[in-house]
Scaffold this active site. Structure first.
Site, PDB file in Angstrom:
ATOM      1  N   GLY A  67       0.830  -1.199   0.000  1.00  0.00           N
ATOM      2  CA  GLY A  67       0.000   0.000   0.000  1.00  0.00           C
ATOM      3  C   GLY A  67       0.859   1.242   0.000  1.00  0.00           C
ATOM      4  N   VAL A  75       0.339   4.372   5.516  1.00  0.00           N
ATOM      5  CA  VAL A  75      -0.977   3.821   5.820  1.00  0.00           C
ATOM      6  C   VAL A  75      -0.903   2.800   6.950  1.00  0.00           C
ATOM      7  CG1 VAL A  75      -2.000   4.238   3.566  1.00  0.00           C
ATOM      8  CG2 VAL A  75      -0.758   2.107   3.984  1.00  0.00           C
ATOM      9  N   LYS A 101       1.642   0.173   7.406  1.00  0.00           N
ATOM     10  CA  LYS A 101       2.187  -1.161   7.142  1.00  0.00           C
ATOM     11  C   LYS A 101       3.220  -1.546   8.196  1.00  0.00           C
ATOM     12  CE  LYS A 101       3.609   0.010   3.042  1.00  0.00           C
ATOM     13  NZ  LYS A 101       3.178   1.419   3.092  1.00  0.00           N
ATOM     14  N   THR A 102       4.202  -0.679   8.374  1.00  0.00           N
ATOM     15  CA  THR A 102       5.251  -1.000   9.340  1.00  0.00           C
ATOM     16  C   THR A 102       4.689  -1.048  10.744  1.00  0.00           C
ATOM     17  OG1 THR A 102       6.784   0.183   7.924  1.00  0.00           O
ATOM     18  CG2 THR A 102       7.562  -0.390  10.111  1.00  0.00           C
ATOM     19  N   SER A 133      -4.933   4.874 -19.269  1.00  0.00           N
ATOM     20  CA  SER A 133      -6.150   5.412 -18.665  1.00  0.00           C
ATOM     21  C   SER A 133      -6.303   6.917 -18.819  1.00  0.00           C
ATOM     22  CB  SER A 133      -6.219   5.027 -17.191  1.00  0.00           C
ATOM     23  OG  SER A 133      -5.224   5.718 -16.480  1.00  0.00           O
ATOM     24  N   LYS A 184      -7.675   6.264  -7.298  1.00  0.00           N
ATOM     25  CA  LYS A 184      -7.814   7.439  -8.165  1.00  0.00           C
ATOM     26  C   LYS A 184      -8.916   8.369  -7.658  1.00  0.00           C
ATOM     27  CE  LYS A 184      -6.063   5.440 -12.421  1.00  0.00           C
ATOM     28  NZ  LYS A 184      -6.418   4.799 -13.696  1.00  0.00           N
TER      29      LYS A 184
HETATM   30  N1  LIG Z   1      -5.089   2.951  10.643  1.00  0.00           N
HETATM   31  C1  LIG Z   1      -4.207   3.556  11.440  1.00  0.00           C
HETATM   32  N2  LIG Z   1      -4.494   3.763  12.724  1.00  0.00           N
HETATM   33  C2  LIG Z   1      -3.631   4.385  13.535  1.00  0.00           C
HETATM   34  N3  LIG Z   1      -2.435   4.847  13.166  1.00  0.00           N
HETATM   35  C3  LIG Z   1      -2.077   4.683  11.888  1.00  0.00           C
HETATM   36  C4  LIG Z   1      -2.940   4.035  10.962  1.00  0.00           C
HETATM   37  N4  LIG Z   1      -2.323   4.002   9.780  1.00  0.00           N
HETATM   38  C5  LIG Z   1      -1.133   4.603   9.947  1.00  0.00           C
HETATM   39  N5  LIG Z   1      -0.973   5.000  11.214  1.00  0.00           N
HETATM   40  C6  LIG Z   1       0.182   5.693  11.782  1.00  0.00           C
HETATM   41  O1  LIG Z   1       0.831   6.436  10.753  1.00  0.00           O
HETATM   42  C7  LIG Z   1       2.231   6.434  10.923  1.00  0.00           C
HETATM   43  C8  LIG Z   1       2.912   5.936   9.675  1.00  0.00           C
HETATM   44  O2  LIG Z   1       2.650   4.568   9.499  1.00  0.00           O
HETATM   45  P1  LIG Z   1       3.716   3.531   8.951  1.00  0.00           P
HETATM   46  O3  LIG Z   1       3.434   2.211   9.545  1.00  0.00           O
HETATM   47  O4  LIG Z   1       5.079   4.077   9.115  1.00  0.00           O
HETATM   48  O5  LIG Z   1       3.334   3.538   7.433  1.00  0.00           O
HETATM   49  P2  LIG Z   1       3.916   2.636   6.262  1.00  0.00           P
HETATM   50  O6  LIG Z   1       4.796   1.633   6.854  1.00  0.00           O
HETATM   51  O7  LIG Z   1       2.694   2.063   5.642  1.00  0.00           O
HETATM   52  O8  LIG Z   1       4.577   3.593   5.358  1.00  0.00           O
HETATM   53  C9  LIG Z   1       2.478   5.545  12.118  1.00  0.00           C
HETATM   54  O9  LIG Z   1       2.670   6.345  13.244  1.00  0.00           O
HETATM   55  C10 LIG Z   1       1.228   4.734  12.251  1.00  0.00           C
HETATM   56  O10 LIG Z   1       1.001   4.329  13.569  1.00  0.00           O
HETATM   57 MG   LIG Z   2       6.855   1.636   6.453  1.00  0.00          MG
END
Ligand SMILES: Nc1ncnc2c1ncn2[C@@H]1O[C@H](COP(=O)(O)OP(=O)(O)O)[C@@H](O)[C@H]1O
Ligand SMILES: [Mg+2]
Length: 805
Positions: free
Chosen positions: A364, A368, A370-371, A689, A732
């Protein structure tokens, strides 16, 4: 024999008539034996004329270069000499052995040719009275001479003995003067001319002292040069000595203790038998090595690595699914589908811990969660968390380590991560697998594959460790922005879980419930000191970020908190309720007004807004068409890919073939060039597209009708004008909404995606128009009447003037 001699009147007792042999650059002293090379015609005749009487006068020329010297060219004092032997050389010259007898002074010359003869007066030495001064001088001369001979590499040591045995001071000086090669002819001659023995001693003394000084200096320089050469050898000896000293002082014991400690660590590490054997073998080797040896630390490091790895240490807790669910909910807003799949996955692993299942991969846009989901899973499972970013990893060795023979070798990142975890069952997040590099340094993906593959990873072999390590208990989770660039064999082994970008409302919720409390706490504040209400969060999200995730939103909230912390530190302790004004004060003027950008740029005919899918979660895209006088040329710029170029051609063809219907003068294309540009050239763009957007931009240009304000569109266009469905509708759409688009035109066949993937909340505030032909698109995208065009202008002005607040 010289009959003339008989005829000579009786000589004064000290006067003799002798042949005169001029020599160059040589001074013959009494008692000295000197071989002379005689080459001059006159001199050869002189030698040949000698009978039994073998006495001649040897005298130096004032100037060596004079070839036929006259009496005036000679010094006035020479040495009477006896000729002992004459040897004929092959080149006609003679080798004449002479022995000096006594000093003699030239008087009248009696013959000039074929060689010179002259009357000479013998010059006796004027012996000084025996005094302690002469004695001291004499001894001094002897010592100096001996020192010089001893210090000289060329002078024979026998000279010292000979000199020691000469008693008369005058003779000593003569001997010394004739033995010293460095004494100039002029100086020697001077000594020869000094009949006063005391003065002669003083003179030679002076020369010797000077020479000794020169010699010592020369020797000093010489030694210094040699010293430099020997410096490295010296250092070697010093080191050896140091070692010996250390041994004496018992520092060897220290090394012994170190080895003992390592042995205990090895015993405690719970290694598999095979590994332990290897470790102990290396330890024995270490015990025999000198701590000074170059590879001592290499071996020691290796043993240390083996000893600290968590061979059998695990957290080993049973997975409690209900509790895990609670924790996932506590850490992340919504993401219901994602959490469900994670819990499914964990449940299966709980039932079958040996499961050789797929690896989880979160895909994604950035930010959002992931980590942070990975982190949350670790928390839920009560396991350690380690993270490794694969972005920019090119080298296999970064994953799997360098062989120990390589200088400065270390284990790869996987083993390093395990060491950090201190347990063998952590949650190991491999971030950005899609950014894994691949080049001449080797393919890290195959090493990664071996790491992840449950069939192989129980005997994972790091190049540095060179013994197998069991990775099978590790819970690997990968993250990626997009699937396309993940190497195929890796992707095959993954269970992909997609995370979508958030809408503004999602973000506001996440911020309210998670980000704001988190940032308040992280910056050492309390709820009593700062409040960031919904409208402020929305304002930040809308005007200071442009992202699918919440990373920048969180960062900006953090900045707000830090500014307040600073105010408190400066004494302003009252609670701060953040308003949009405060936001502007703290973060600076509004950074992003994408809706005004659209309004501004679409003022001109020929500009249309397209929707694009990007790994960062979708974005809007301006397509600009322009015309100029020309010959029907068509240019496309802006880093556009092959497929996109083709779809531009198709759009142009459709417009041309429908020129009449579109009220475009048929001749137009003959004498005009058209240029289509897609700005933000640094971002590569591709895909079909944007077809409808390009056709719209062209028609807008050629009919001189600006596209309706805040309208975005996407769809593939066929040559016959049909609009085909496209992918990534949700991303989009959300990107368009974020950008302030109020009317979105989508292919009719994408209606299903909209209804399935987007919630009513997400759809709120945007009108969706479905079209199945380009005519339908144009009907929506371009103003239908003069009145509508006027309305559009008003709307634009409104958006642009409202930008001030
Ligand atoms: N659905 C969610 N609920 C609460 N916090 C979120 C959510 N999505 C993202 N975050 C917060 O946004 C920040 C960035 O997320 P991160 O895991 O680093 O994103 P990614 O790894 O997807 O790039 C983190 O502090 C995370 O806790
Ligand atoms: Mg990340």
């Amino acid at each position: 024999m010289e009959p003339a001699q008989e005829d000579q009147p009786a000589l004064e007792p000290n006067r003799k008539d002798v042949p005169v042999l001029p020599v160059r650059d040589t001074v013959l002293f009494p008692h000295a034996v000197l071989p002379l090379t005689v080459g001059r015609e006159s001199s050869i005749q002189l030698i040949n004329s000698l009978g039994d009487e073998k006495t001649i006068l040897v005298v130096a020329q004032r100037e060596a270069r004079v070839d036929t010297p006259q009496p005036s060219d000679l010094y006035s004092i020479g040495t009477l000499a006896t000729v002992h032997k004459v040897v004929k050389m092959p080149n006609q010259s003679l080798f004449v052995f002479t022995e000096g007898v006594q000093r003699a002074k030239l008087a009248e010359f009696t013959q000039l040719t074929p060689f010179m003869r002259s009357n000479v007066d013998l010059v006796p030495d004027a012996e000084p009275a025996k005094s302690s001064e002469t004695e001291a001088l004499q001894r001094n001369v002897l010592t100096l001479f001996q020192q010089i001979v001893a210090g000289s590499p060329t002078l024979s040591d026998e000279l010292q003995t000979v000199a020691m045995n000469i008693e008369e001071p005058g003779r000593l000086v003569d001997f010394v003067a004739s033995s010293l090669p460095f004494l100039a002819t002029k100086d020697k001659q001077e000594i020869l001319e000094t009949s006063d023995v005391l003065r002669r001693l003083q003179e030679i003394n002076h020369h010797l002292a000077k020479e000794l000084e020169v010699q010592q200096l020369r020797n000093k320089i010489q030694t210094e040069v040699q010293d430099q050469v020997q410096q490295s050898q010296r250092e070697y000896y010093l080191r050896e000595q140091m070692k010996a000293i250390q041994k004496e002082l018992g520092e060897q014991d220290e090394a012994q203790r170190d080895v003992e400690e390592l042995r205990q660590k090895i015993e405690a590490a719970g290694m598999p038998e095979e590994v332990k054997k290897e470790a102990l073998k290396e330890l024995t080797r270490l015990g025999r090595m000198s701590p000074m040896a170059a590879d001592y630390s290499v071996t020691r490091n290796y043993i240390e690595w083996l000893a600290v790895l968590p061979w059998s240490k695990s957290s080993g807790v049973q997975v409690d699914i209900t509790k895990a669910h609670e924790i996932l909910d506590a850490d992340h807003y919504d993401l219901k589908k994602v959490k469900d799949r994670i819990l499914d996955y964990l449940s299966v692993r709980r039932l079958k811990p040996t499961m050789k299942g797929p690896i989880l991969c979160f895909v994604g846009p950035p930010g959002v969660g992931k980590t942070s989901l990975g982190r949350s899973i670790a928390r839920a499972l009560e396991r350690k968390f380690v993270r490794l970013s694969l972005g920019g990893v090119h080298d296999e060795a970064e994953i799997r380590g360098h062989r120990r023979t390589y200088i400065g070798a270390l284990p790869g990142q996987i083993i390093q991560g395990i060491r950090r975890a201190e347990t063998n069952d952590p949650v190991f997040v491999l971030d950005e697998v899609d950014k894994l590099g691949r080049d001449f340094r080797g393919d890290p993906s195959s090493a990664l594959l071996e790491t992840l593959d449950p069939e192989q990873n129980s005997t994972f072999r790091d190049n540095y460790l060179d013994v197998p390590f069991d990775l099978s208990k590790v819970l690997f989770i990968c993250t990626a922005n997009m699937l396309d660039t993940i190497p195929e064999p890796l992707r095959d082994r993954m269970e992909i879980i997609e995370l979508q970008g958030y809408t503004e409302d999602d973000k506001v919720h996440i911020a309210e419930r998670y980000l704001v409390p988190k940032q308040i706490e992280e910056n050492g504040l309390t709820k009593e000191q700062i409040e960031i209400p919904e409208d402020a969060v929305r304002f930040i999200s809308r005007h200071y970020t442009r992202e699918a995730g919440v990373r920048n939103l969180e960062r900006n909230i953090g900045t707000m908190c830090r500014k307040q912390a600073r105010r408190i530190a400066e004494g302003k302790t009252e609670k701060l309720v953040v308003t949009p004004q405060v936001v502007q004060e703290f973060l600076g003027g509004i950074k992003i007004r994408i809706d005004t950008e659209i309004a501004e740029r679409t003022k001109r005919a020929g500009v249309a807004v397209g929707l694009a899918w990007t790994p960062a979660g979708g974005d809007i895209l301006f397509i600009e068409a322009n015309q100029m006088k020309g010959k029907g040329g068509f240019t496309m710029t802006g880093q556009i890919g092959q497929v996109m170029q083709e779809s531009m051609q198709a759009a142009l063809t459709w417009v041309r073939s429908n020129a009449e219907k579109l009220h475009i003068n048929d001749d137009f294309f003959k004498d005009h060039d058209i240029h289509i540009h897609v700005p933000a050239g640094a971002i590569p763009k591709d895909g079909p597209s944007a077809g409808v957007t390009m056709a719209t931009a062209l028609v807008s240009l050629l009919q001189d009708r600006p596209v309706r304000p805040l309208t975005g569109m996407t769809g593939e266009l066929t040559l016959s004008g049909n609009v085909l469905p496209i992918g990534g509708v949700k991303e989009k759409f959300l990107a368009a909404k974020r950008a302030g688009v109020r009317d979105v035109i989508l292919p009719a066949e994408n209606r299903m995606n909209v209804e399935e993937d987007l919630t009513p909340e997400q759809l709120e505030g945007v009108n969706i128009h479905y079209a199945s032909t380009i005519e339908e698109v144009l009907a929506i995208a371009l103003p239908a009447s003069k009145r509508q065009a006027r309305q559009d202008k008003e709307t634009r002005d409104q958006v642009l003037t409202s930008a001030g607040d």
